[in-house]
Write an enzyme that holds these catalytic residues in place. Structure first.
Site, PDB file in Angstrom:
ATOM      1  N   LYS A   1       0.882  -1.273  -0.008  1.00  0.00           N
ATOM      2  CA  LYS A   1      -0.167   0.038  -0.058  1.00  0.00           C
ATOM      3  C   LYS A   1       1.059   1.250   0.115  1.00  0.00           C
ATOM      4  O   LYS A   1       1.180   2.005   0.976  1.00  0.00           O
ATOM      5  CB  LYS A   1      -0.911  -0.007   1.171  1.00  0.00           C
TER       6      LYS A   1
HETATM    7  N1  PMP Z   1      -7.597  -1.304  -3.404  1.00  0.00           N
HETATM    8  C1  PMP Z   1      -7.076  -0.117  -3.109  1.00  0.00           C
HETATM    9  C2  PMP Z   1      -6.249   0.882  -4.057  1.00  0.00           C
HETATM   10  C3  PMP Z   1      -7.229   0.606  -1.783  1.00  0.00           C
HETATM   11  O1  PMP Z   1      -6.758   1.855  -1.604  1.00  0.00           O
HETATM   12  C4  PMP Z   1      -7.834  -0.122  -0.844  1.00  0.00           C
HETATM   13  C5  PMP Z   1      -8.196   0.527   0.486  1.00  0.00           C
HETATM   14  N2  PMP Z   1      -6.926   0.279   1.490  1.00  0.00           N
HETATM   15  C6  PMP Z   1      -8.359  -1.324  -0.966  1.00  0.00           C
HETATM   16  C7  PMP Z   1      -8.218  -2.011  -2.330  1.00  0.00           C
HETATM   17  C8  PMP Z   1      -9.084  -2.216  -0.004  1.00  0.00           C
HETATM   18  O2  PMP Z   1      -8.337  -2.543   1.199  1.00  0.00           O
HETATM   19  P1  PMP Z   1      -9.086  -2.513   2.493  1.00  0.00           P
HETATM   20  O3  PMP Z   1     -10.037  -3.580   2.618  1.00  0.00           O
HETATM   21  O4  PMP Z   1      -7.646  -3.290   3.343  1.00  0.00           O
HETATM   22  O5  PMP Z   1      -9.423  -1.192   3.194  1.00  0.00           O
END
Ligand code: PMP
Length: 295
Positions: free
Chosen positions: A159
């Site tokens: 991320k």
């Molecule tokens: N994809 C992207 C590009 C994101 O920014 C997020 C948000 N963090 C997600 C998927 C979903 O991830 P999560 O469920 O861990 O928040």
């Protein structure tokens, strides 16, 4: 609604081990995170004063940093503790948490092997990501021009701030054309995800979702897969072509910010807000507010 800029608020931010007054949590303009995208972050939600899946988020933050070549100088336990402290200090009962880490200012060149690694955690009260109207009617999505890169072209499991460049471009273009978000395909042309959330489709009686082999395997995504399987729903993770949207009855997005948000249309494809989405939304909202022992 008046939006207060994020650098003009009161309270405290946890920064490099101490609580710093909100307005003093600053960096110099010459820092590697800003110029070279040496930055990773998390997005977490607080429900009834408890951060949902805090440990998993802290672990992912550390892993994201390793994937872009630096080590966060705090353990998962220390990050968890710091998060709890700042949420308590800010008295956030229902809101958002943003932990992040970046390379500092010692060297301002591509090579920055020994730059200090900074870590900060901020939290604030936060309403749902999409409006009530969108959540009831279903989001309108267009197709993004940009594609999620191959794992050989970018550290796609991280991320990392740099990976969001194409998300912001795509989201801005979608919003300017009257949509709420954009669906991104991957480098092979398969469906990947929205600009900040994963995607699920109800096809027949099954739940289908793209294989997370070149984009973030969301913590919410994994939670929904678990919840669905526990409810006896067959979940299939596979490569999905955009044309297959014609077979989908229901479509929804998942993410910490998005929670579960129904999608009403993607380009020319339309969907209804149906029972599978409603049932999973109910169980997700119950789960996030379940008290965890030892939290
Ligand atoms: N994809 C992207 C590009 C994101 O920014 C997020 C948000 N963090 C997600 C998927 C979903 O991830 P999560 O469920 O861990 O928040």
């Amino acid at each position: 609604m008046q939006i207060i800029p994020f650098d003009d608020r009161d309270g405290v931010i946890w920064m490099n081990g101490t609580m710093v007054p909100w307005r003093d949590a600053k960096v110099h303009v010459l820092n590697h995170g800003l110029h070279y995208a040496s930055c990773v972050f998390e997005g977490e939600r607080v429900y009834d004063s408890q951060v949902f899946k805090l440990g998993e988020h802290s672990e992912r933050l550390r892993k994201s940093a390793e994937l872009i070549g630096f080590t966060i100088p705090y353990t998962v336990e220390e990050l968890n503790e710091a998060t709890k402290q700042v949420v308590a200090a800010q008295q956030v009962e229902n809101g958002y948490v943003r932990p992040f880490a970046w390379r500092g200012s010692e060297k301002m060149a591509i090579s920055a092997q020994h730059n200090k690694i900074h870590v900060a955690i901020a939290t604030w009260p936060w309403p749902p990501y999409y409006s009530d109207e969108s959540r009831q009617k279903g989001l309108r999505l267009c197709f993004a021009d940009w594609r999620r890169p191959a794992p050989e072209s970018a550290p796609t499991a991280s991320k990392a701030a740099g990976l969001y460049m194409i998300c912001t471009i795509s989201k801005h273009k979608a919003e300017s054309a009257g949509y709420q978000d954009a669906l991104m395909l991957d480098y092979r042309g398969y469906i990947a995800e929205a600009t900040g959330a994963n995607i699920f489709m109800v096809i027949g009686d099954e739940l289908h979702t793209p294989l997370a082999d070149c984009f973030l395997d969301g913590i919410t995504r994994r939670t929904i897969i678990d919840l669905a399987r526990k409810q006896g729903i067959t979940v299939i993770e596979r490569h999905i072509k955009p044309e297959e949207l014609a077979k989908a009855r229901e479509v929804f997005l998942t993410g910490t910010a998005a929670e579960i948000t129904p999608v009403g249309e993607i380009g020319d494809y339309t969907f209804t807000l149906g029972d599978v989405t409603k049932k999973l939304t109910d169980s997700y909202h119950k789960l996030v507010r379940t008290k965890v022992a030892g939290y």
